[in-house]
Design a protein around this motif. Structure first.
Motif, PDB file in Angstrom:
ATOM      1  N   ALA A 177     -38.310 -69.888  62.326  1.00  0.00           N
ATOM      2  CA  ALA A 177     -37.304 -70.615  61.546  1.00  0.00           C
ATOM      3  C   ALA A 177     -37.939 -71.329  60.350  1.00  0.00           C
ATOM      4  CB  ALA A 177     -36.595 -71.624  62.443  1.00  0.00           C
ATOM      5  N   ALA A 178     -39.136 -71.887  60.560  1.00  0.00           N
ATOM      6  CA  ALA A 178     -39.816 -72.537  59.447  1.00  0.00           C
ATOM      7  C   ALA A 178     -40.160 -71.544  58.350  1.00  0.00           C
ATOM      8  CB  ALA A 178     -41.079 -73.238  59.950  1.00  0.00           C
ATOM      9  N   ALA A 179     -40.585 -70.351  58.732  1.00  0.00           N
ATOM     10  CA  ALA A 179     -40.888 -69.334  57.723  1.00  0.00           C
ATOM     11  C   ALA A 179     -39.648 -68.956  56.931  1.00  0.00           C
ATOM     12  CB  ALA A 179     -41.491 -68.103  58.404  1.00  0.00           C
ATOM     13  N   ALA A 180     -38.501 -68.880  57.616  1.00  0.00           N
ATOM     14  CA  ALA A 180     -37.261 -68.554  56.910  1.00  0.00           C
ATOM     15  C   ALA A 180     -36.826 -69.685  55.985  1.00  0.00           C
ATOM     16  CB  ALA A 180     -36.160 -68.240  57.925  1.00  0.00           C
ATOM     17  N   TRP A 181     -36.987 -70.930  56.436  1.00  0.00           N
ATOM     18  CA  TRP A 181     -36.564 -72.069  55.612  1.00  0.00           C
ATOM     19  C   TRP A 181     -37.482 -72.275  54.418  1.00  0.00           C
ATOM     20  CZ3 TRP A 181     -33.786 -76.939  57.578  1.00  0.00           C
ATOM     21  CH2 TRP A 181     -32.628 -76.572  58.275  1.00  0.00           C
ATOM     22  N   HIS A 182     -38.730 -71.850  54.532  1.00  0.00           N
ATOM     23  CA  HIS A 182     -39.649 -72.017  53.407  1.00  0.00           C
ATOM     24  C   HIS A 182     -39.206 -71.190  52.202  1.00  0.00           C
ATOM     25  CE1 HIS A 182     -43.129 -74.590  53.827  1.00  0.00           C
ATOM     26  NE2 HIS A 182     -43.179 -74.321  55.119  1.00  0.00           N
ATOM     27  N   ARG A 183     -38.451 -70.184  52.425  1.00  0.00           N
ATOM     28  CA  ARG A 183     -38.007 -69.344  51.319  1.00  0.00           C
ATOM     29  C   ARG A 183     -36.843 -69.959  50.549  1.00  0.00           C
ATOM     30  NH1 ARG A 183     -37.755 -63.790  54.945  1.00  0.00           N
ATOM     31  NH2 ARG A 183     -39.957 -63.806  55.602  1.00  0.00           N
ATOM     32  N   ILE A 184     -36.196 -70.998  51.139  1.00  0.00           N
ATOM     33  CA  ILE A 184     -35.055 -71.634  50.490  1.00  0.00           C
ATOM     34  C   ILE A 184     -35.560 -72.771  49.623  1.00  0.00           C
ATOM     35  CG2 ILE A 184     -32.860 -72.803  50.852  1.00  0.00           C
ATOM     36  CD1 ILE A 184     -32.711 -71.473  53.578  1.00  0.00           C
ATOM     37  N   PRO A 185     -35.222 -72.805  48.349  1.00  0.00           N
ATOM     38  CA  PRO A 185     -35.721 -73.880  47.471  1.00  0.00           C
ATOM     39  C   PRO A 185     -35.229 -75.249  47.934  1.00  0.00           C
ATOM     40  CG  PRO A 185     -34.822 -72.060  46.186  1.00  0.00           C
ATOM     41  CD  PRO A 185     -34.438 -71.793  47.612  1.00  0.00           C
TER      42      PRO A 185
END
Length: 890
Positions: free
Chosen positions: A662-670
């Motif tokens: 989930a952290a990896a996915a959220w890192h892609r969101i500005p």
């Protein structure tokens, strides 16, 4: 005097006025920024030259004047020597007074007068008590009266001769002799005085002495008699109470009444306009003496009033019946009256003193009302009896402070700020009432904490014992009423402050009051159904729903009063989570629900348009809590399903893996990288907890380390997490070590070779990406991780296989170091190869040394030294070349 025309800065040719654009002789340009700066520098240099010429002239003139006075006597004064000139301070110049005098004349005079006065009084006391038995009544009276009259009559002629300090000392001695006269008169039975009670006699005598000392000092314009009168006036009230056999409330009344007399006298002398104040100054000889007297009266009177108030408060609090409470109201009422008059009549006093006086009056009123309410309320409601008047006064004072659209701010106006008449009273009332209410809250705090933590205490027995006892959740009504009063006062103050503040949303005090209101109101609301005997499940549901309702409100309106709403949600949620431990199903339901709500809250508050710092911080906390709640949910699920701890660890490890994804996915969101970092960090904590749960079981530990290592390598696929490969590799190596230990492998190479392989691969990639990396940083740790433990094992291994393999490996590493010109492989491989060779030659050397005569080693050593000495220069040069060659490697 006509000034010379400036010359050319280069050749010195006169330029005239105004100067031309360039020099006619050398052609130097004389315009532009550089020329302007050059003219400035030249002007400053000319000024310095002029100043130096004048100083040289002045130096010669002063030196000539001093030489002319060479033979004349010189008197050095303190001001004749310039400060800071080297050499003068060390010689002792510039000190006031003669050398060696460490005590000034006024100090010496004061000490002498004090010692002399004390000795005279002691002598009179000894004469009175011991040595006058041979005199008759007339002789005794004549001696004492003569001494007293002389001491009291001397100040006036002494003052005329400007011996003021001696006059003060004589006056104090005379007043001390007056007390001795009274003692002697009673001891001699003069006029039947010996038949009077001791306390009553001394009460009358101290009253007369105090009044007489004050009047005498005022008449003679002396200061110390006024101080003696002020201090002596402390005693009559206490002596009268002692003579009448009064109780604690009577002593308190006497103390406060004495302070009231002090304040009334001071008001009569200093607060009747300029005439009274000027009269005090004239009588005491200046502004400073008058100020000292005023401050002394305030300090002594205020201290006496505080002592009396403390006694009255203690007596009223300890009273248990109307017969004890009603007498305590007298000193409390007198203290309240003195405080109010002191605050509102002495408007020239400092603001803090007036606030303190009004605060003392409020404390007296609260204690008086509270002690009365305690007598009419049931048992256990005594604290509430004090909290109720404190709450009412606090709200009233807050309204007074907020009246007119502003609170009290001590802002200077034209250099002197004089607060309005009611401001000091309002501030003192607010401070004292709030403090009293806070103290009542502290008194009921143990009961509130017990009620809040009782379900968690039951939960400890449930989760760790498995056979919990029956429990009854209840809370007393009186502590809850005090908590409600506290929350209501905070709510009223927050509303008043927000209404009066110019910018309520940015006002720190308004925000702090709102947050404190939320923290106190939440437990007050949630404990109300407990007091009403509502079942546990309904109370837990109310806490959960209340917290979720605030979260929903924050999601719908993220901007308005965000901090206070978050505080309320956190308070309600914390209580719900704490109370849920009393039931296993409740833990699964509540923690899962809050995990989902925290994730939603983190998603909403971390949106790019939410730029408020509070929103960003709350989003990070919510994201981390969501992962933590899922971890608790995993542990609770495993325990509920009767899984062993090492089995539950893998459920927790799964939660950690999901959080990393989930952290990896959220890192892609500005804009959500900070929330992703919080989520990821909490997941790592859960992974560490999961590994710790498997420590007692090596099979599960090896598997957990392997799974964590693979997850670490997966995290390393992210461009910003390349270093996670190191952690993943280390976990995989640790997993292999655990597996080898389970298999009974004790060879060090089995443990060190994986480390060496990983370290060499990482080091090679580092040198490839950064060619300036040295060989020690790239390969040193990897080579040493295997070779040195193997070398240590070689010296204790009787087999020939390990030395052979280690020697071959060391030889290969050395050759690689030579071919690649790398220092670390050459040094490590060569050192290990030499040590292996020594290991193999050691038995033979020992055997040879055993066969040879003892003198042979000594002779060989001597010859070796001779050989080295003969070829010293050559060997040194060769060593230098070897050092340079090795040093040139990387």
């Amino acid at each position: 005097m006509q000034m010379e025309s400036p010359g050319c800065p280069d050749c010195g040719t006169p330029l005239g006025s105004p100067p031309p654009a360039s020099c006619a002789r050398c052609g130097l340009p004389l315009t532009g920024p550089d020329a302007y700066a050059l003219w400035q520098v030249a002007g400053e240099l000319n000024a310095l030259d002029t100043r130096r010429r004048w100083l040289v002239w002045r130096h010669g003139e002063l030196l000539a004047a001093l030489r002319a006075r060479r033979d004349a006597p010189v008197a050095v004064s303190a001001g004749a020597v310039p400060a800071g000139v080297p050499g003068f301070a060390s010689a002792g110049w510039g000190r006031a007074g003669a050398p060696g005098r460490e005590v000034s004349a006024p100090s010496a005079r004061t000490v002498l007068l004090i010692i002399g006065g004390v000795l005279v009084v002691v002598a009179a006391l000894v004469f009175t008590v011991v040595s006058w038995g041979g005199l008759g009544i007339g002789g005794r009276a004549a001696v004492l009266l003569a001494l007293t009259a002389c001491a009291l009559a001397l100040p006036r002629p002494l003052i005329r001769r400007r011996l003021t300090a001696t006059a003060e000392a004589s006056a104090v001695m005379g007043l001390a002799l007056v007390l001795l006269d009274g003692y002697a008169a009673r001891q001699a039975g003069l006029g039947g005085l010996d038949r009077m009670g001791t306390e009553g006699y001394w009460a009358v005598l101290t009253v007369l002495t105090a009044v007489g000392a004050a009047g005498y000092g005022w008449w003679q314009r002396l200061r110390l008699p006024l101080a003696v009168g002020l201090l002596t006036a402390r005693l009559p009230g206490l002596l009268i109470v002692a003579a009448l056999g009064g109780g604690a409330e009577d002593y308190a009344t006497a103390l406060i009444a004495t302070a009231a007399v002090d304040f009334v006298t001071l008001y009569a002398l200093t607060e009747r306009g300029g005439a009274g104040t000027d009269g005090v100054r004239d009588r005491l000889g200046g502004e400073r003496a008058a100020a000292v007297l005023v401050v002394g009266v305030r300090a002594v009177g205020g201290g006496w009033a505080l002592v009396g108030g403390a006694i009255a408060v203690a007596h009223a609090v300890a009273a248990v019946s109307w017969a004890e409470v009603v007498p305590a109201w007298v000193p409390l009422g007198l203290l309240a009256l003195v405080g109010v008059v002191f605050c509102r009549a002495f408007r020239a006093l400092p603001f803090a003193l007036r606030c303190g006086a009004e605060g003392a009056a409020v404390v007296a009123l609260i204690v008086a009302v509270g002690s009365g309410l305690r007598c009419v309320t049931p048992g256990g409601w005594g604290v509430a009896g004090y909290a109720a008047p404190a709450a009412v006064i606090a709200v009233w004072a807050a309204m007074s402070c907020a009246r007119g659209g502003r609170w009290v701010k001590a802002e200077a106006e034209a250099g002197a700020f004089v607060p309005p008449a009611g401001v000091a009273a309002a501030v003192g009332e607010l401070a004292s009432a709030s403090t009293a209410l806070l103290l009542t809250g502290v008194l009921v705090l143990p009961d509130i904490v017990h009620a809040l933590t009782l379900p968690a205490v039951h939960g400890v027995e449930l989760w760790f014992d498995g056979h919990p006892q029956r429990w009854n959740w209840e809370v007393a009504s009186a502590p809850l009423v005090v908590l409600w009063l506290f929350a209501a006062v905070l709510a009223a103050m927050a509303a008043l402050r927000a209404r009066s503040a110019a910018a309520a949303n940015t006002d720190r005090l308004a925000n702090a009051l709102r947050n404190a209101r939320a923290l106190s109101a939440v437990p007050a609301l949630l404990l109300l159904p407990v007091a009403l005997r509502v079942p546990y499940g309904w109370v837990l549901a109310a806490a959960t729903v209340g917290s979720l309702a605030v979260v929903v409100d924050v999601v719908r309106r993220p901007g308005a009063a965000l901090t206070s709403r978050l505080v309320a949600s956190v308070a309600a949620g914390a209580l719900a989570l704490l109370w849920s431990w009393a039931d296993r199903a409740a833990v699964l339901a509540v923690w899962g629900t809050f995990a989902a709500s925290a994730a939603v809250l983190a998603h909403v508050l971390s949106a790019p348009m939410r730029g408020h710092p509070t929103a960003r911080a709350a989003a990070r906390v919510a994201g981390a809590f969501a992962v933590l709640a899922l971890g608790v949910e995993a542990v609770a699920s495993g325990v509920t399903a009767d899984l062993p701890w090492h089995g539950t660890a893998f459920v927790v490890l799964a939660v950690a893996g999901v959080s990393a994804g989930a952290a990896a996915a959220w890192h892609r969101i500005p804009g959500r990288d900070q929330v992703a970092t919080a989520v990821e960090g909490t997941g790592y904590v859960l992974a560490a907890v999961a590994i710790a749960l498997t420590v007692p079981h090596f099979d599960a530990l090896s598997l957990a380390l392997a799974v964590s290592g693979v997850a670490g390598l997966a995290v390393a696929l992210r461009p910003d997490r390349r270093r996670a490969a190191l952690v993943g590799t280390g976990l995989l190596i640790a997993s292999s070590w655990v597996r080898l230990a389970l298999a009974g492998v004790d060879s060090p190479e089995a443990y060190t070779l994986p480390v060496t392989a990983a370290a060499l691969v990482i080091g090679h990639r580092r040198r490839t990406s950064a060619p300036d990396t040295g060989s020690w940083a790239a390969y040193g740790a990897g080579l040493g991780a295997t070779m040195f433990p193997s070398l240590a094992a070689t010296w204790t291994d009787p087999s020939w296989v390990r030395p052979l393999l280690l020697g071959l490996a060391a030889l290969s590493v050395t050759v690689v170091g030579v071919r690649a010109r790398l220092q670390a492989p050459l040094v490590v491989g060569g050192a290990v190869l030499v040590m292996v060779g020594l290991h193999e030659l050691a038995p033979t050397v020992v055997q040879v040394f055993g066969l040879l005569p003892r003198w042979v080693p000594l002779a060989a050593a001597g010859l070796l030294l001779l050989l080295l000495g003969a070829t010293y220069e050559k060997r040194i040069e060769e060593a230098r070349r070897l050092r340079d060659a090795v040093g040139g490697m990387r």
